[in-house]
Design an enzyme around this catalytic site. Structure first.
Site, PDB file in Angstrom:
ATOM      1  N   CYS A   1      54.092  60.659  39.863  1.00  0.00           N
ATOM      2  CA  CYS A   1      55.422  60.085  40.060  1.00  0.00           C
ATOM      3  C   CYS A   1      55.865  59.309  38.811  1.00  0.00           C
ATOM      4  CB  CYS A   1      55.400  59.165  41.270  1.00  0.00           C
ATOM      5  SG  CYS A   1      54.518  57.641  40.937  1.00  0.00           S
TER       6      CYS A   1
ATOM      7  N   ASP B   1      48.945  62.814  43.457  1.00  0.00           N
ATOM      8  CA  ASP B   1      49.158  62.692  42.010  1.00  0.00           C
ATOM      9  C   ASP B   1      47.831  62.706  41.247  1.00  0.00           C
ATOM     10  OD1 ASP B   1      51.786  62.648  42.509  1.00  0.00           O
ATOM     11  OD2 ASP B   1      52.061  60.503  42.295  1.00  0.00           O
TER      12      ASP B   1
ATOM     13  N   CYS C   1      48.905  60.673  47.775  1.00  0.00           N
ATOM     14  CA  CYS C   1      50.209  61.112  47.272  1.00  0.00           C
ATOM     15  C   CYS C   1      50.088  62.422  46.489  1.00  0.00           C
ATOM     16  CB  CYS C   1      50.846  60.036  46.398  1.00  0.00           C
ATOM     17  SG  CYS C   1      49.879  59.622  44.951  1.00  0.00           S
TER      18      CYS C   1
ATOM     19  N   CYS D   1      50.328  53.114  42.117  1.00  0.00           N
ATOM     20  CA  CYS D   1      50.458  54.095  41.035  1.00  0.00           C
ATOM     21  C   CYS D   1      49.813  53.563  39.754  1.00  0.00           C
ATOM     22  CB  CYS D   1      51.920  54.426  40.780  1.00  0.00           C
ATOM     23  SG  CYS D   1      52.841  54.752  42.284  1.00  0.00           S
TER      24      CYS D   1
HETATM   25 FE1  FES Z   1      51.284  58.768  43.595  1.00  0.00          FE
HETATM   26 FE2  FES Z   1      52.849  57.097  42.338  1.00  0.00          FE
HETATM   27  S1  FES Z   1      53.205  58.006  44.256  1.00  0.00           S
HETATM   28  S2  FES Z   1      50.909  57.753  41.769  1.00  0.00           S
END
Ligand code: FES
Length: 145
Positions: free
Chosen positions: A59, A35, A33, A103
């Site tokens: 996110c 992040d 993702c 997450c």
């Molecule tokens: Fe990547 Fe939540 S979508 S940590």
């Protein structure tokens, strides 16, 4: 879709920021993702976490889980902090939607990475602590969702 607690910690995250010269700092990301999370810990001579801060490029669920994770580890010893799993964080937040469970792993792994940094710097072994991975999506593939 999100609990009130998740919304609260997302809109009003606790312990955001940096610590200068922290006892331990850890950064982990999830390549899937994109992040990233960084966690800073201050740990005293009794191995108690006296301060904790985090920064995230992630996110909303990552923000909320990190915020709750910092609240849960503050004041704990390093051994107790290791027991703060992503499941415990999710329970404290009254749950997360299934697609957002991953997450919460970012917060858990960032704490482990910061504890690892602390243990390496001080030549301390923390039982049960494994060398962290930089990209937690590697780990996820080993687990079933
Ligand atoms: Fe990547 Fe939540 S979508 S940590």
């Amino acid at each position: 879709m999100y609990s009130e607690k998740v919304m609260d910690h997302f809109s009003n995250p606790r312990n955001v920021g940096e610590i200068e010269n922290p006892s331990g700092v850890g950064t982990v990301g999830n390549a899937k993702c994109g992040d990233i999370m960084r966690m800073y810990l201050d740990i005293d001579e009794n191995k108690t976490i006296t301060d904790v801060k985090f920064k995230t490029f992630g996110c909303g669920a990552a923000v909320a889980t990190s915020s709750m994770a910092t609240e849960l580890v503050k004041g704990k010893t390093v051994d107790e902090a290791l027991q703060v799993t992503n499941k415990a964080v999710m329970e404290a937040l009254d749950g997360l939607p299934p697609v957002k469970v991953h997450c919460s792993l970012l917060a858990e792994e960032a704490i482990h990475a910061a504890l690892w940094d602390y243990s390496q710097k001080n030549d301390i072994t923390i039982d049960g602590l494994e060398k962290p991975v930089n990209d937690i999506s590697e780990k996820e593939e080993e687990e079933e969702y």
